[in-house]
Design a protein around this motif. Structure first.
Motif, PDB file in Angstrom:
ATOM      1  N   SER A 135       7.241 -11.504   5.798  1.00 43.27           N
ATOM      2  CA  SER A 135       7.885 -10.359   6.433  1.00 43.27           C
ATOM      3  C   SER A 135       7.206  -9.077   5.958  1.00 43.27           C
ATOM      4  CB  SER A 135       9.382 -10.335   6.106  1.00 43.27           C
ATOM      5  OG  SER A 135       9.591 -10.403   4.711  1.00 43.27           O
ATOM      6  N   TRP A 136       7.469  -7.990   6.659  1.00 42.01           N
ATOM      7  CA  TRP A 136       6.834  -6.711   6.335  1.00 42.01           C
ATOM      8  C   TRP A 136       7.856  -5.587   6.458  1.00 42.01           C
ATOM      9  CZ3 TRP A 136       7.356  -3.240  10.240  1.00 42.01           C
ATOM     10  CH2 TRP A 136       7.562  -3.751  11.523  1.00 42.01           C
ATOM     11  N   MET A 137       7.511  -4.438   5.860  1.00 38.21           N
ATOM     12  CA  MET A 137       8.402  -3.282   5.904  1.00 38.21           C
ATOM     13  C   MET A 137       7.605  -2.000   5.694  1.00 38.21           C
ATOM     14  SD  MET A 137      11.783  -2.402   3.633  1.00 38.21           S
ATOM     15  CE  MET A 137      12.932  -3.171   4.760  1.00 38.21           C
ATOM     16  N   VAL A 138       8.030  -0.939   6.387  1.00 41.40           N
ATOM     17  CA  VAL A 138       7.484   0.401   6.202  1.00 41.40           C
ATOM     18  C   VAL A 138       8.596   1.285   5.643  1.00 41.40           C
ATOM     19  CG1 VAL A 138       6.452   2.416   7.327  1.00 41.40           C
ATOM     20  CG2 VAL A 138       5.888   0.114   8.130  1.00 41.40           C
ATOM     21  N   THR A 139       8.301   2.017   4.573  1.00 41.65           N
ATOM     22  CA  THR A 139       9.301   2.886   3.960  1.00 41.65           C
ATOM     23  C   THR A 139       8.746   4.299   3.832  1.00 41.65           C
ATOM     24  OG1 THR A 139       8.606   2.486   1.670  1.00 41.65           O
ATOM     25  CG2 THR A 139      10.194   0.951   2.627  1.00 41.65           C
ATOM     26  N   ALA A 140       9.659   5.259   3.806  1.00 45.82           N
ATOM     27  CA  ALA A 140       9.304   6.661   3.588  1.00 45.82           C
ATOM     28  C   ALA A 140      10.395   7.317   2.753  1.00 45.82           C
ATOM     29  CB  ALA A 140       9.131   7.395   4.913  1.00 45.82           C
ATOM     30  N   ARG A 141       9.965   8.221   1.872  1.00 43.70           N
ATOM     31  CA  ARG A 141      10.933   8.916   1.011  1.00 43.70           C
ATOM     32  C   ARG A 141      10.513  10.363   0.847  1.00 43.70           C
ATOM     33  NH1 ARG A 141      10.564   7.736  -5.118  1.00 43.70           N
ATOM     34  NH2 ARG A 141       9.018   9.392  -4.858  1.00 43.70           N
ATOM     35  N   ARG A 142      11.483  11.255   0.941  1.00 35.70           N
ATOM     36  CA  ARG A 142      11.257  12.693   0.702  1.00 35.70           C
ATOM     37  C   ARG A 142      12.094  13.125  -0.473  1.00 35.70           C
ATOM     38  NH1 ARG A 142      10.202  17.318  -0.530  1.00 35.70           N
ATOM     39  NH2 ARG A 142       9.794  19.048   0.936  1.00 35.70           N
ATOM     40  N   GLN A 143      11.419  13.640  -1.492  1.00 39.03           N
ATOM     41  CA  GLN A 143      12.108  14.096  -2.704  1.00 39.03           C
ATOM     42  C   GLN A 143      12.192  15.617  -2.677  1.00 39.03           C
ATOM     43  OE1 GLN A 143      11.281  11.662  -6.070  1.00 39.03           O
ATOM     44  NE2 GLN A 143      11.413  13.399  -7.485  1.00 39.03           N
ATOM     45  N   PHE A 144      13.344  16.148  -3.061  1.00 37.71           N
ATOM     46  CA  PHE A 144      13.517  17.608  -3.043  1.00 37.71           C
ATOM     47  C   PHE A 144      14.165  18.079  -4.344  1.00 37.71           C
ATOM     48  CE2 PHE A 144      17.145  15.578  -1.012  1.00 37.71           C
ATOM     49  CZ  PHE A 144      18.218  16.185  -1.625  1.00 37.71           C
TER      50      PHE A 144
ATOM     51  N   ILE B  59       0.871  -1.172   0.000  1.00 36.29           N
ATOM     52  CA  ILE B  59       0.000   0.000   0.000  1.00 36.29           C
ATOM     53  C   ILE B  59       0.905   1.217   0.000  1.00 36.29           C
ATOM     54  CG2 ILE B  59      -1.715   1.328   1.275  1.00 36.29           C
ATOM     55  CD1 ILE B  59      -2.727  -1.289   2.454  1.00 36.29           C
ATOM     56  N   ALA B  60       0.760   2.062  -1.014  1.00 37.21           N
ATOM     57  CA  ALA B  60       1.594   3.251  -1.145  1.00 37.21           C
ATOM     58  C   ALA B  60       0.721   4.501  -1.069  1.00 37.21           C
ATOM     59  CB  ALA B  60       2.363   3.231  -2.461  1.00 37.21           C
ATOM     60  N   ILE B  61       1.226   5.527  -0.386  1.00 39.04           N
ATOM     61  CA  ILE B  61       0.577   6.833  -0.316  1.00 39.04           C
ATOM     62  C   ILE B  61       1.599   7.866  -0.762  1.00 39.04           C
ATOM     63  CG2 ILE B  61      -0.525   8.547   1.159  1.00 39.04           C
ATOM     64  CD1 ILE B  61      -1.403   6.292   2.990  1.00 39.04           C
ATOM     65  N   GLU B  62       1.276   8.552  -1.853  1.00 42.65           N
ATOM     66  CA  GLU B  62       2.196   9.533  -2.424  1.00 42.65           C
ATOM     67  C   GLU B  62       1.479  10.864  -2.576  1.00 42.65           C
ATOM     68  OE1 GLU B  62       5.503   9.667  -5.998  1.00 42.65           O
ATOM     69  OE2 GLU B  62       3.591   8.665  -6.379  1.00 42.65           O
ATOM     70  N   THR B  63       2.152  11.946  -2.194  1.00 47.65           N
ATOM     71  CA  THR B  63       1.555  13.259  -2.396  1.00 47.65           C
ATOM     72  C   THR B  63       1.493  13.555  -3.886  1.00 47.65           C
ATOM     73  OG1 THR B  63       3.724  14.304  -2.134  1.00 47.65           O
ATOM     74  CG2 THR B  63       2.347  14.099  -0.165  1.00 47.65           C
ATOM     75  N   ASP B  64       0.487  14.329  -4.287  1.00 47.15           N
ATOM     76  CA  ASP B  64       0.306  14.540  -5.721  1.00 47.15           C
ATOM     77  C   ASP B  64       1.418  15.371  -6.354  1.00 47.15           C
ATOM     78  OD1 ASP B  64      -0.415  16.924  -4.570  1.00 47.15           O
ATOM     79  OD2 ASP B  64      -2.552  16.715  -5.000  1.00 47.15           O
ATOM     80  N   ASP B  65       2.233  16.051  -5.528  1.00 47.80           N
ATOM     81  CA  ASP B  65       3.411  16.728  -6.070  1.00 47.80           C
ATOM     82  C   ASP B  65       4.642  15.831  -6.059  1.00 47.80           C
ATOM     83  OD1 ASP B  65       3.965  16.571  -3.398  1.00 47.80           O
ATOM     84  OD2 ASP B  65       4.280  18.719  -3.092  1.00 47.80           O
ATOM     85  N   LYS B  66       4.449  14.556  -5.657  1.00 49.16           N
ATOM     86  CA  LYS B  66       5.490  13.523  -5.626  1.00 49.16           C
ATOM     87  C   LYS B  66       6.639  13.855  -4.676  1.00 49.16           C
ATOM     88  CE  LYS B  66       4.538  11.656 -10.206  1.00 49.16           C
ATOM     89  NZ  LYS B  66       3.875  10.487  -9.608  1.00 49.16           N
ATOM     90  N   ALA B  67       6.405  14.750  -3.740  1.00 52.92           N
ATOM     91  CA  ALA B  67       7.458  15.096  -2.779  1.00 52.92           C
ATOM     92  C   ALA B  67       7.601  14.031  -1.697  1.00 52.92           C
ATOM     93  CB  ALA B  67       7.168  16.454  -2.156  1.00 52.92           C
ATOM     94  N   TRP B  68       6.477  13.427  -1.289  1.00 54.78           N
ATOM     95  CA  TRP B  68       6.514  12.430  -0.223  1.00 54.78           C
ATOM     96  C   TRP B  68       5.935  11.111  -0.720  1.00 54.78           C
ATOM     97  CZ3 TRP B  68       8.761  12.630   4.488  1.00 54.78           C
ATOM     98  CH2 TRP B  68       9.130  13.881   4.986  1.00 54.78           C
TER      99      TRP B  68
END
Length: 740
Positions: free
Chosen positions: A731-740, A692-701
């Motif tokens: 197994s499971w994993m939580v990931t987060a990414r910030r694009q700048f 399950i992915a949640i991405e901001t519409d400006d693709k920053a997060w």
């Protein structure tokens, strides 16, 4: 198994099988996009096996490096100087025996998997195909990203990249680090095993002083600490305890205190202090200098790969090896391991390629000519230790062999390729000639096996080969959205020596492998490429098929590499891609194949020797001959494989996010995991991955929650010396990414 989040989730490329514009490509290839990797829940993933028809991925027993099998030709063992069947390339540079997975952890651009022999286009080590990894080049604007992850087994990951433009010069710095506690608990020592600790850094530069000149150069360093030690779902010392995966080897992951020897046997060199585990360090340098005119491009592609490996691996769980009489030997926790190999090895390869390409006849005719030089050296310093069962806790340890083998290779190739497109017709043809020389330069032995010492006098010290690898292909657009295609291509792997032999009878040379791949089929597309399909029939005909493994030869366990038999595989591959609505992407593939070893004079002689008991001890249970003297079923070639995946992108404008759930299934029928069928085959099984992915519409997060093997399927994926190595548990994993 090992805690591998780097090689799990399948990929759903947005690119359709064929968009329906012009004649379809006659090449069987799959392009995997980097953007989709992030939405699948793991931007560190290199696992095209569920997306590519007929491709199987597996963790190699002991080392845990990524192995591949395509249409039954495999890289399932990492034994120098055996070359891969599926060649791996990074930015156009061949990696040799390196799996390439560590480099995909940097800022990935895309991955292309090519099926069928690629000898004309890419050279040696591509009998089955090629895995082409392209890393992102420095961007023209300042930017980058930083990301992190946390998951099961206390897995922690940090990854980032930054682009810095300086006029005509662009720079990119990328780095990553990961750590986990390991999947397996050693019930004898209490230590955790089969972890995966990785780190890497890459500096890339791109210089464009003129519009016609482009120079891209990069230096990368990676380190992989991890292994795939034999483990069991229930504690072998207490079969009623089935919570968590267990090992019972007596080898330890830490140095013995007080300066005491690590092992009771007189092992020579630095490897005598090697603990249980594996560390591999690789330096990769790539360079592409190109001049581009209106209808001509000249490119100079250079590469250098340096790899060092130090490992101590127990392949028998600290006890005796299983036999027909004693399939489950008693747990002992032998401190020297049941059958352990200590390794201190290194390899270097330099590659230099000149490629000139152009277009004629208003672009209808494209052509390429060039040459390539490969120059490599290998050093293998290994010691084989075995502890025999004698009814005591200590057992009877013995040093089977302790030797250093050095070899070198040099290959010079020239190639030409052309393509012509006229209306609905596309024709392609190419050829490469490779002249190669391999030398077994030295052999020194600190200890010899029970049957005596190895001798360079018993094998040829130099192997030479001159191989033509042609290719021809055609496609024809019958009507809008419907094309027919056909191709024939030859690939090859050079010959070598079984340098891991312990007994003199097993110390032999093997011949080059040549493989013809014939393909034909139909590609269709409709609704502006939103629905696409490709059906490919193939025939793979291999002479002197190469393989590797481990077996008990003359009462001595040892690794081997060499010629198996001739081989033929024929089958049909189906690929489907659909986008019924803008938010929904679907993919599916199906492979039906019939793989068989084929007898030749050498195999007939081996079978006769095994049946009559008149031949050497290497005749039974080695190569393509079973322990009972029959022709084996090919390994890693299930009759049926299938994959299906879906991703739905749901915009939520009020929240400014895009919600993207995805799921992937892969199914394999029963297949063998040992070339001589020494272990039980792996039964039919299905694996499921989801995210399950949640991405901001400006693709920053971007944030994801994902699971691998979500149904916790318990299935084997490889085997060695009678033991089966399982797939990773759920197994499971939580990931987060910030694009700048």
């Amino acid at each position: 198994m090992r805690a591998v989040w780097l090689s799990g989730l399948s990929l759903l490329a947005v690119t359709p099988v064929w968009a329906g514009e012009g004649p379809a490509s006659p090449q069987s290839l799959t392009i995997l996009s980097a953007d989709d990797l992030s939405l699948r829940g793991d931007p560190w993933t290199l696992a095209p096996d569920a997306r590519v028809p007929g491709l199987l991925g597996l963790a190699v027993p002991g080392t845990g490096v990524r192995g591949w099998a395509l249409r039954g030709l495999s890289n399932a063992r990492s034994i120098a100087p055996l070359d891969p069947a599926l060649g791996v390339f990074v930015d156009g540079v061949p990696l040799g025996r390196i799996d390439g997975e560590a480099f995909a952890l940097f800022d990935l651009d895309q991955v292309t998997v090519r099926r069928g022999g690629q000898g004309a286009l890419l050279g040696r080590g591509t009998s089955a195909g090629a895995l082409d990894i392209r890393l992102a080049a420095p961007a023209k604007e300042f930017g980058g990203f930083v990301g992190g992850a946390w998951g099961q087994w206390d897995r922690k990951m940090v990854r980032g990249s930054v682009d810095v433009p300086l006029g005509a010069l662009g720079l990119k710095v990328s780095a990553y680090v990961s750590d986990d506690d390991g999947v397996v608990r050693n019930r004898v020592t209490g230590q955790k095993l089969n972890d995966e600790d990785r780190a890497g850094i890459r500096l890339a530069a791109r210089l464009t002083p003129l519009e016609t000149v482009d120079w891209a150069v990069a230096v990368a360093y990676t380190q992989d600490k991890g292994e795939n030690i034999l483990s069991f779902g229930c504690n072998p010392a207490d079969p009623s305890a089935c919570r968590g995966w267990s090992s019972t080897t007596g080898m330890v992951t830490t140095r013995i205190r007080g300066g005491q020897p690590q092992y009771s046997l007189p092992v020579s060199g630095d490897k005598a202090d090697q603990v249980l585990g594996r560390v591999e360090a690789t330096t990769l340098v790539t360079s592409r200098l190109a001049w581009t005119g209106e209808a001509l491009e000249v490119a100079l592609i250079s590469g250098f790969v340096d790899t060092r490996e130090n490992s101590g691996l127990d392949f028998a769980d600290g006890r005796a090896l299983p036999t027909a009489a004693v399939p489950n030997p008693p747990v002992r926790g032998f401190t020297n391991g049941g059958y352990a190999v200590l390794t201190d090895s290194g390899s270097q390869q330099m590659s230099q390629e000149l490629r000139v390409s152009g277009r004629l006849l208003d672009g209808a005719l494209g052509w390429t000519v060039g040459g390539q030089l490969l120059d490599g050296d290998d050093r293998l310093d290994t010691a084989d230790m075995q502890t025999l069962e004698n009814g005591t806790a200590a057992g009877l340890p013995r040093l089977l062999a302790d030797r250093v083998v050095r070899s070198s290779s040099k290959a010079l190739a020239g190639f030409a390729d052309a393509s012509f497109t006229s209306g609905a017709l596309r024709l392609e043809a190419g050829v490469r000639y490779t002249d190669e020389e391999r030398r077994l330069t030295s052999l020194s032995q600190s200890a010899c096996g029970p049957a005596g010492c190895l001798s360079l006098a018993t094998v040829p010290g130099k192997l030479t080969s001159g191989v033509w690898t042609p290719r021809a292909a055609a496609s024809f657009e019958v009507m809008d959205g419907l094309s027919l295609f056909a191709s024939a291509a030859r690939g090859y792997r050079p010959g070598g020596w079984n340098v891991r032999a312990v007994t003199p009878a097993a110390f032999t040379a093997y011949a080059p492998e040549t493989a013809w791949t014939y393909e034909g089929g139909v590609a269709a597309a409709a609704f502006e490429g939103r629905l696409s399909a490709r059906v490919t029939g193939f025939l793979l005909d291999v002479q002197d098929m190469q393989g590797s493994g481990a077996a008990v030869i003359g009462d001595v366990p040892q690794f081997w590499a060499g010629t198996l038999a001739d081989y033929r595989n024929q089958g049909v591959e189906l690929e489907l891609g659909a986008q019924p609505i803008a938010a929904l992407n679907l993919h599916a593939n199906l492979t039906v194949q019939n793989a068989r070893y084929r007898r030749n004079a050498a195999v007939d002689a081996q079978i006769a020797q095994c049946a009559g008991g008149t031949g050497p001890s290497t005749a039974c249970g080695v190569g393509a001959v079973t322990a009972s003297g029959e022709l084996a079923d090919p390994a890693f070639a299930p009759d049926l494989t299938a994959g299906f995946g879906a991703r739905y992108d749901l915009p939520i404008p009020t929240a400014g996010i895009i919600f993207s759930p995805s799921v992937d299934f892969s199914w394999r029928s029963r297949f063998e995991t040992d070339t001589a069928n020494l272990s039980a085959s792996t039964g039919a099984h299905m694996l499921m991955d989801a995210a399950i992915a949640i991405e901001t519409d400006d693709k920053a997060w971007l944030m994801t929650l994902s699971c691998r093997n979500c149904l916790d399927e318990d299935a084997g994926e490889a085997s060695l010396l009678g033991w089966t190595y399982p797939v990773n548990p759920r197994s499971w994993m939580v990931t987060a990414r910030r694009q700048f």
